[in-house]
Design an enzyme around this catalytic site. Structure first.
Site, PDB file in Angstrom:
ATOM      1  N   GLY A 175      77.049  49.727  77.667  1.00 57.37           N
ATOM      2  CA  GLY A 175      77.072  50.321  76.338  1.00 57.37           C
ATOM      3  C   GLY A 175      75.688  50.721  75.902  1.00 57.37           C
ATOM      4  O   GLY A 175      74.729  50.676  76.679  1.00 57.37           O
ATOM      5  N   GLY A 196      72.965  50.124  72.720  1.00 55.76           N
ATOM      6  CA  GLY A 196      72.620  49.364  71.532  1.00 55.76           C
ATOM      7  C   GLY A 196      71.640  50.113  70.664  1.00 55.76           C
ATOM      8  O   GLY A 196      71.300  51.272  70.914  1.00 55.76           O
ATOM      9  N   TYR A 255      68.520  49.816  70.340  1.00 54.65           N
ATOM     10  CA  TYR A 255      67.201  50.092  70.901  1.00 54.65           C
ATOM     11  C   TYR A 255      67.257  50.631  72.325  1.00 54.65           C
ATOM     12  O   TYR A 255      66.231  50.929  72.901  1.00 54.65           O
ATOM     13  CB  TYR A 255      66.337  48.820  70.877  1.00 54.65           C
ATOM     14  N   SER A 302      70.002  51.384  76.177  1.00 54.67           N
ATOM     15  CA  SER A 302      71.254  51.215  76.910  1.00 54.67           C
ATOM     16  C   SER A 302      71.299  49.842  77.574  1.00 54.67           C
ATOM     17  O   SER A 302      70.277  49.297  77.975  1.00 54.67           O
ATOM     18  CB  SER A 302      71.387  52.307  77.966  1.00 54.67           C
ATOM     19  N   VAL A 303      72.510  49.304  77.686  1.00 56.00           N
ATOM     20  CA  VAL A 303      72.704  47.976  78.268  1.00 56.00           C
ATOM     21  C   VAL A 303      73.533  48.100  79.544  1.00 56.00           C
ATOM     22  O   VAL A 303      74.531  48.827  79.579  1.00 56.00           O
ATOM     23  CB  VAL A 303      73.405  47.028  77.273  1.00 56.00           C
ATOM     24  N   LYS A 314      69.005  45.161  79.129  1.00 56.13           N
ATOM     25  CA  LYS A 314      68.786  46.237  78.166  1.00 56.13           C
ATOM     26  C   LYS A 314      67.549  47.014  78.595  1.00 56.13           C
ATOM     27  O   LYS A 314      66.470  46.445  78.746  1.00 56.13           O
ATOM     28  CB  LYS A 314      68.582  45.684  76.755  1.00 56.13           C
ATOM     29  N   ASP A 337      71.160  42.303  61.178  1.00 57.61           N
ATOM     30  CA  ASP A 337      72.012  43.410  61.627  1.00 57.61           C
ATOM     31  C   ASP A 337      73.350  42.874  62.134  1.00 57.61           C
ATOM     32  O   ASP A 337      73.809  43.213  63.217  1.00 57.61           O
ATOM     33  CB  ASP A 337      71.305  44.225  62.713  1.00 57.61           C
TER      34      ASP A 337
END
Length: 461
Positions: free
Chosen positions: A27, A29, A31, A33-34, A49, A139
């Site tokens: 996915g 995030g 900050y 891509s993971v 990440k 967050d």
């Protein structure tokens, strides 16, 4: 679990590809891509990440420092970090079932009340730990709650997290995602860990209804509406369909005055939480998600693969375009439904604003104090487009066009299009929306700075 074979130093300059094999993209995030990866020498599965160094390296170092200090079964575990060319790799615990947000998106389902209670028990345990060590997540949302295949939940994505020091009892900068932000955060009156409680109340509504309150309202209007004291606190669209315990739990989380809002420790004693059942309640949802992922692949199920292809096409098109959106990161829009949000939008002093993409189609907003950063606004979110000259109907309305098409009922106008065509049109509509957001924010920032300068000048006389 076996010990990972990784360097002990932070931001190691060793090649991470000698330690890990990337398996698939999980996915995107706030900050970066993971990815799912495997530690080569041990076979242990991890999440990595990848963050471009174009982003603020200081912020990444803060996130890594934050994660390293957290030792709780309800917080995603940090393992290592690498600096590779123009990227930073952050290695962390892999939660195989993904985020609650992803599970809802892939299965096209919301959570039941019993499932929400189970997730809430874990999240509140995580928040109680963070707050006990004087840290604020800042967050909280369904996209930042990760699950394993047992149905256990953990808090993740600390890209905007902060620590309460002895010399700073309350934060003065505003960082978070606008739909989930507490009133005191937007008002810049200083806030503490109680802001996380409000955000989790909004997250509970998101899990129950798939979207947060006001999701259909312009983001700039949202930041004016949430702090409005005349507006009642958010609640479920149909509260009568949910138990009194759940409604009361939400009411307590969404208490407007932070000093009256309960802590995570106090909420763990609430009947809605004490009656929560086994983690196994989440397993059917996770199993259904896995079936879909096995059929389509995770990237396709989440729409990541299609979005990447569209981004490549957009990048090629942009080379010959004068409209340089180099600071924008494109994200796939989620389908929008009208929930009848109110329209009251009294303005508040919101400071200089930075919007960064959180990849859930909702922007993460960062407001800075004037003494920290009085520079121009940054907008790092827009949507993919394949038709540069597309003009959505709401823009035609703004221009007061006499074109007859604006008088055609919307249902008739779009009914002849295929599903894929409608999705593309929605994406293009979102692009125009983001352009209008940027124009509004730029005007707002310029006017505010001018007013502040005059005010300071008059004060000095």
């Amino acid at each position: 679990m076996s010990t990972l074979n990784v360097p002990k130093e932070t931001m190691s300059r060793k090649d991470p590809e000698k330690f890990f094999t990337i398996v698939e993209k999980l996915g995107e995030g706030s900050y970066g891509s993971v990815y799912k990866a495997i530690n080569i020498s041990t076979g242990i599965v991890v999440a990595i990440k990848k963050v471009s160094v174009d982003n603020d390296l200081e912020d990444m170092e803060k996130e890594i420092s934050f994660m390293k200090q957290c030792k709780s079964p309800y917080i995603v575990t940090y393992y290592a970090s690498f600096r590779k060319e123009n990227e930073v790799w952050i290695v962390m615990e892999h939660c195989g079932a993904g985020s609650v947000c992803d599970a809802m998106k892939i299965t096209d389902k919301t959570l039941s009340e019993d499932q929400i209670a189970v997730v809430s028990r874990d999240v509140l345990q995580g928040l109680a730990y963070l707050h006990s060590v004087r840290k604020i997540h800042r967050d909280i949302k369904a996209g930042n709650i990760l699950m394993n295949h047992k149905g256990e939940s953990k808090l993740a994505d600390f890209g905007v997290s902060g620590q309460l020091s002895d010399t700073m009892a309350k934060r003065q900068t505003v960082i978070g995602t606008p739909f989930w932000m507490a009133p005191e955060v937007i008002q810049e009156i200083g806030y503490d860990y109680k802001a996380d409680i409000w955000s989790y109340g909004i997250t509970c509504i998101e899990m129950a209804e798939s979207k947060p309150p006001l999701f259909n309202v312009h983001p700039m209007r949202v930041i004016f509406m949430i702090p409005n004291p005349s507006r009642p606190p958010p609640k479920l669209t149909e509260p009568e369909k949910w138990s009194p315990e759940f409604n009361d739990f939400l009411a307590k989380c969404l208490t407007r005055k932070p000093e009256l809002r309960p802590s995570a420790e106090e909420l763990l004693k609430h009947p809605f939480i004490t009656k929560a059942k086994s983690h196994s309640l989440l397993v059917p949802l996770i199993d259904e998600q896995d079936i879909i992922i096995n059929e389509k692949g995770r990237e396709v199920a989440l729409g990541i693969e299609q979005r990447d292809e569209e981004e490549e096409d957009e990048d090629e098109d942009s080379e010959d375009s004068d409209d340089n959106r180099g600071t924008m990161v494109r994200a796939k829009p989620r389908s929008m439904q009208n929930s009848g949000g109110e329209d009251n939008d009294e303005e508040y002093d919101t400071g200089t604003m930075v919007i960064t993409d959180n990849k859930n189609s909702y922007d993460t907003v960062v407001f800075n104090n004037d003494d920290e950063d009085s520079g121009t606004m940054k907008l790092k979110n827009t949507m993919p487009s394949n038709k540069k000259n597309f003009v959505p109907d709401y823009m035609n309305q703004f221009k007061k066009s006499d074109d007859d098409v604006t008088n055609v009922p919307l249902s008739d106008k779009y009914s002849s299009y295929s599903l894929e065509e409608l999705k593309k049109m929605l994406a293009e509509l979102e692009i125009e929306r983001e352009k209008e957001v940027q124009k509004t924010l730029e005007k707002f920032s310029i006017n505010r700075q001018a007013l502040l300068a005059v005010i300071d000048e008059k004060k000095s006389k």
